[in-house]
Scaffold this motif. Sequence first.
Motif, PDB file in Angstrom:
ATOM      1  N   ALA A 182       0.828  -1.210   0.000  1.00  0.00           N
ATOM      2  CA  ALA A 182       0.000   0.000   0.000  1.00  0.00           C
ATOM      3  C   ALA A 182       0.859   1.255   0.000  1.00  0.00           C
ATOM      4  CB  ALA A 182      -0.930  -0.005   1.212  1.00  0.00           C
ATOM      5  N   LEU A 183       1.932   1.246   0.774  1.00  0.00           N
ATOM      6  CA  LEU A 183       2.822   2.411   0.811  1.00  0.00           C
ATOM      7  C   LEU A 183       3.456   2.677  -0.546  1.00  0.00           C
ATOM      8  CD1 LEU A 183       4.534   1.856   4.275  1.00  0.00           C
ATOM      9  CD2 LEU A 183       3.042   3.758   3.634  1.00  0.00           C
ATOM     10  N   VAL A 184       3.872   1.615  -1.214  1.00  0.00           N
ATOM     11  CA  VAL A 184       4.467   1.769  -2.549  1.00  0.00           C
ATOM     12  C   VAL A 184       3.450   2.387  -3.507  1.00  0.00           C
ATOM     13  CG1 VAL A 184       5.333   0.509  -4.554  1.00  0.00           C
ATOM     14  CG2 VAL A 184       6.164  -0.070  -2.266  1.00  0.00           C
ATOM     15  N   LEU A 185       2.207   1.910  -3.448  1.00  0.00           N
ATOM     16  CA  LEU A 185       1.156   2.452  -4.307  1.00  0.00           C
ATOM     17  C   LEU A 185       0.839   3.907  -3.970  1.00  0.00           C
ATOM     18  CD1 LEU A 185      -1.418  -0.461  -4.678  1.00  0.00           C
ATOM     19  CD2 LEU A 185      -0.153   0.665  -6.505  1.00  0.00           C
ATOM     20  N   VAL A 186       0.867   4.242  -2.689  1.00  0.00           N
ATOM     21  CA  VAL A 186       0.556   5.607  -2.268  1.00  0.00           C
ATOM     22  C   VAL A 186       1.594   6.577  -2.821  1.00  0.00           C
ATOM     23  CG1 VAL A 186       0.574   7.144  -0.259  1.00  0.00           C
ATOM     24  CG2 VAL A 186      -0.800   5.076  -0.219  1.00  0.00           C
ATOM     25  N   PHE A 187       2.870   6.230  -2.711  1.00  0.00           N
ATOM     26  CA  PHE A 187       3.907   7.125  -3.242  1.00  0.00           C
ATOM     27  C   PHE A 187       3.832   7.219  -4.774  1.00  0.00           C
ATOM     28  CE2 PHE A 187       6.240   6.555   0.856  1.00  0.00           C
ATOM     29  CZ  PHE A 187       6.279   7.901   1.176  1.00  0.00           C
ATOM     30  N   GLN A 188       3.495   6.109  -5.405  1.00  0.00           N
ATOM     31  CA  GLN A 188       3.333   6.134  -6.865  1.00  0.00           C
ATOM     32  C   GLN A 188       2.195   7.065  -7.259  1.00  0.00           C
ATOM     33  OE1 GLN A 188       3.021   2.259  -8.684  1.00  0.00           O
ATOM     34  NE2 GLN A 188       1.958   3.068 -10.456  1.00  0.00           N
ATOM     35  N   THR A 189       1.111   7.037  -6.477  1.00  0.00           N
ATOM     36  CA  THR A 189      -0.036   7.903  -6.745  1.00  0.00           C
ATOM     37  C   THR A 189       0.317   9.361  -6.516  1.00  0.00           C
ATOM     38  OG1 THR A 189      -1.530   6.127  -6.087  1.00  0.00           O
ATOM     39  CG2 THR A 189      -2.432   8.355  -6.147  1.00  0.00           C
ATOM     40  N   CYS A 190       1.013   9.653  -5.426  1.00  0.00           N
ATOM     41  CA  CYS A 190       1.442  11.035  -5.161  1.00  0.00           C
ATOM     42  C   CYS A 190       2.328  11.557  -6.285  1.00  0.00           C
ATOM     43  CB  CYS A 190       2.187  11.104  -3.832  1.00  0.00           C
ATOM     44  SG  CYS A 190       1.151  10.865  -2.381  1.00  0.00           S
ATOM     45  N   ARG A 191       3.171  10.687  -6.815  1.00  0.00           N
ATOM     46  CA  ARG A 191       4.039  11.082  -7.934  1.00  0.00           C
ATOM     47  C   ARG A 191       3.216  11.362  -9.179  1.00  0.00           C
ATOM     48  NH1 ARG A 191       7.471   6.375  -9.394  1.00  0.00           N
ATOM     49  NH2 ARG A 191       5.831   5.958 -10.873  1.00  0.00           N
ATOM     50  N   ASN A 192       2.265  10.489  -9.484  1.00  0.00           N
ATOM     51  CA  ASN A 192       1.444  10.671 -10.684  1.00  0.00           C
ATOM     52  C   ASN A 192       0.572  11.917 -10.602  1.00  0.00           C
ATOM     53  OD1 ASN A 192       2.513   8.310 -11.708  1.00  0.00           O
ATOM     54  ND2 ASN A 192       0.808   7.031 -11.018  1.00  0.00           N
ATOM     55  N   LEU A 193       0.104  12.221  -9.386  1.00  0.00           N
ATOM     56  CA  LEU A 193      -0.749  13.397  -9.191  1.00  0.00           C
ATOM     57  C   LEU A 193       0.059  14.660  -8.928  1.00  0.00           C
ATOM     58  CD1 LEU A 193      -3.551  11.881  -6.897  1.00  0.00           C
ATOM     59  CD2 LEU A 193      -3.692  12.336  -9.352  1.00  0.00           C
ATOM     60  N   ALA A 194       1.394  14.518  -8.850  1.00  0.00           N
ATOM     61  CA  ALA A 194       2.287  15.645  -8.513  1.00  0.00           C
ATOM     62  C   ALA A 194       1.865  16.283  -7.194  1.00  0.00           C
ATOM     63  CB  ALA A 194       2.303  16.685  -9.639  1.00  0.00           C
ATOM     64  N   SER A 195       1.432  15.431  -6.253  1.00  0.00           N
ATOM     65  CA  SER A 195       0.964  15.910  -4.947  1.00  0.00           C
ATOM     66  C   SER A 195       2.149  15.925  -3.977  1.00  0.00           C
ATOM     67  CB  SER A 195      -0.160  15.006  -4.431  1.00  0.00           C
ATOM     68  OG  SER A 195      -0.640  15.466  -3.193  1.00  0.00           O
ATOM     69  N   PHE A 196       2.974  16.961  -4.099  1.00  0.00           N
ATOM     70  CA  PHE A 196       4.204  17.038  -3.311  1.00  0.00           C
ATOM     71  C   PHE A 196       3.913  17.132  -1.813  1.00  0.00           C
ATOM     72  CE2 PHE A 196       7.638  19.583  -1.393  1.00  0.00           C
ATOM     73  CZ  PHE A 196       8.699  18.715  -1.612  1.00  0.00           C
ATOM     74  N   HIS A 197       2.964  17.979  -1.436  1.00  0.00           N
ATOM     75  CA  HIS A 197       2.655  18.189  -0.019  1.00  0.00           C
ATOM     76  C   HIS A 197       2.173  16.895   0.628  1.00  0.00           C
ATOM     77  CE1 HIS A 197       1.475  20.237   3.620  1.00  0.00           C
ATOM     78  NE2 HIS A 197       0.226  19.821   3.485  1.00  0.00           N
ATOM     79  N   HIS A 198       1.301  16.164  -0.064  1.00  0.00           N
ATOM     80  CA  HIS A 198       0.776  14.914   0.475  1.00  0.00           C
ATOM     81  C   HIS A 198       1.903  13.898   0.634  1.00  0.00           C
ATOM     82  CE1 HIS A 198      -3.261  12.726   0.889  1.00  0.00           C
ATOM     83  NE2 HIS A 198      -2.341  11.963   1.437  1.00  0.00           N
ATOM     84  N   GLY A 199       2.774  13.827  -0.349  1.00  0.00           N
ATOM     85  CA  GLY A 199       3.895  12.897  -0.277  1.00  0.00           C
ATOM     86  C   GLY A 199       4.814  13.188   0.892  1.00  0.00           C
TER      87      GLY A 199
END
Length: 734
Positions: free
Chosen positions: A147-164
């Motif tokens: 799940a953590l790997v997927l979460v970081f991948q999602t933050c990268r795809n969404l360019a969600s720097f703050h969330h990451g």
Amino acid sequence: MRGSMFCLVSQIKKSCAEGKWQDVLLHYQSLRRAGIQVTDISAFPPILKACLNLSLSSTYGASFHASLLKLGFAEAFAPVGNSIVDFYSKSGRLGASVRAFQSLAKPDSVSWNVIIHAHLHQGASPREGLRLFDQARAAGFQPNVSALVLVFQTCRNLASFHHGQKIHSFLVRSGFGTVCSVQNSLLSFYAELRMELAWELFDEMSERDVVSWSVVIGGLVGSGDAALALELFKEMLCDWGIRADDRIVVSVLKGCSLLGDIRMGSLVHGLVTSRGLGQDLFVGNSLVDMYSKCNDMGSALQAFGEIPLKNTVSWNSLLYGLVQSGNHGDALLLFDSMGKSGAEADEVTLVNLLQVCKHLGDPYPCKLIHSRIFRLGYEWNELVMNSVLDAYARHGLITLVWRQFSSMGRRDAVTWSTMIAAFTNQGMPDEAFDVFQEMCSKSVKPNAITLLNLLEACSITADLRRSMWAHAIAIRRCVASEVAVGTAILDMYSKCGAIEASRKVFECIHCKNIISWSAMIAAFGMNGLSNDALACFNEMKLHGLKPNQVTLLSVLSACSHGGLIENGISLFKKSVHDLEGELEAEHYSCLIDLLARAGKVESAREIIERLPQDGKKPGKSAWYAILSACRIHENNEIGFGVLPQLLELEPTNTSACSLASSMYAFSHLWTDATRMRWMMNDRKGTGTEGAYSLLRIDGRTCKFFAGNNRSSLPDKLCLAIAQLHSCIKFDCGV
């Protein structure tokens, strides 16, 4: 009865472990036919897995779920409920998965991880997945590594720097930050959005596997620091003993392409061969691309031949290299071979072919490619259609370009820029301005290329008011201080005669390069400020910039027009040493013009005769300079000897005939003068455009040629000429 159930449940589990999904369902049906009620909940997940793998989720799987609900197993037991949630998510039924999750009495960490995975996997509902992840953390449940790997991948795809970054801080607190796979996912996240933070994290990592190195090397290449990426690659191999994989090799080859480092690229090719990575299609395509961009087409062809199963990218990479290296005939032959191999042409193929068509003398191939574009259905592709416009414009088919432009439903900034450039290159600046104003009215934002074309149109008109208007637009777009745009602006002002404006613009350019310095030197020379041009040249050298061919040409031209003979000769002699092997015919032509203007006609002619026939032989401009100097300095002997050379170089131009006629007339050789006049009249209309002046009439730029028929001129221009004649007669007392 109980023994039979136990035996069949064991058979269900065994068949599931062996992947025998049909047997799983057969054993379950045997239980049902025997009337045995299964109470061992460990049998239910295998049955759901069997339904999933046999694509029976909408029939048998849904029916089995209904039976579990009736028995109360689905909600009461978390493992069963989690299996149902996972079953629906992997079946692509996210809504059913969410409903199953919401029906759980007490969701555990597995439940949360399953539902989060359902939302994030393949980007089904990424933002909702991140919200669920935050909700799970707030509820105190621990995410798993997947799940953590997927979460970081999602933050990268969404360019969600703050969330990451928030999840990064959670990793530090929870202890997951030491897990290598999670660290690599975090590293990928930073490499995509903030490379400097990725570099810091990589430096702090105690354990680095091949994925870690691959991520940071690829990130450095992607962020434009290819040199550091190659150094890191060498360190990885030599100091850490990490074996390169195909992903690292692709990144390194891309870095070699960006740097034009053919030596390093060849070494990597050797590594690819020794490690047996050449069979990978991505690696093979990267090798072809690297050699093509380094202009080593022999090696590119070899690498292309080594690819076992080529795809369209393979053909396009080689085609691009042939186009960029000027092998247009080979590019067309390659395209023919591509068709015979069965590979389908795509938009990249068509754009490369249109690049070839621009260099052919005949526009007919452009039309053939254009028809193929329609057959392949790419008429709505902006990249392809912009290339069509550019190809037609290069052939001077401005009417066809305008017709195609007008018929395009969608036009991006490149489309408008291409149309503006087409009008500008055809000497139609007013039409270029009209297109720009229409572009602005459509709320399309001009980019730097658009403004460069607009500034070029202003240079053609030499209209200071319009040039200041274009300059203001560049300032509003915040690109006036960029080196390319700033250089174009100072060049534009210099052609308007506003040299002080050019100087101010030059001072405002933040990062001056050799092009901007050369443009400023040329501006001084063009406006008769030869000493300022020399001073600018010396100042440029003080800044540590080495003059190139254009710089030398600009300063020699300034010396020539300013009569600075000794300075020009001294500069040329020094440049022969500094730019050994780089001097072209234009530089020698400029030196000859310098000597000829100073009356040293004999020395100028000797330079031409001494130069070898190796491509550096001066062209028509040098011979014109000598002939013009002979007329001014009354050196008819050399002038009459030069004339045949010039007529041979430009048989259709009338300028040489005009100069020769003047020389013959001055020497009272009336028969020869008349013969030159007759020759000049015969050649009119077959050569280059004659001298003209630009006049602004009713807001339009008009060309006023010497010898214009009065009836062909606008009425206002005829009136202005009549008034001018009246003034001249009055001043002369006529």
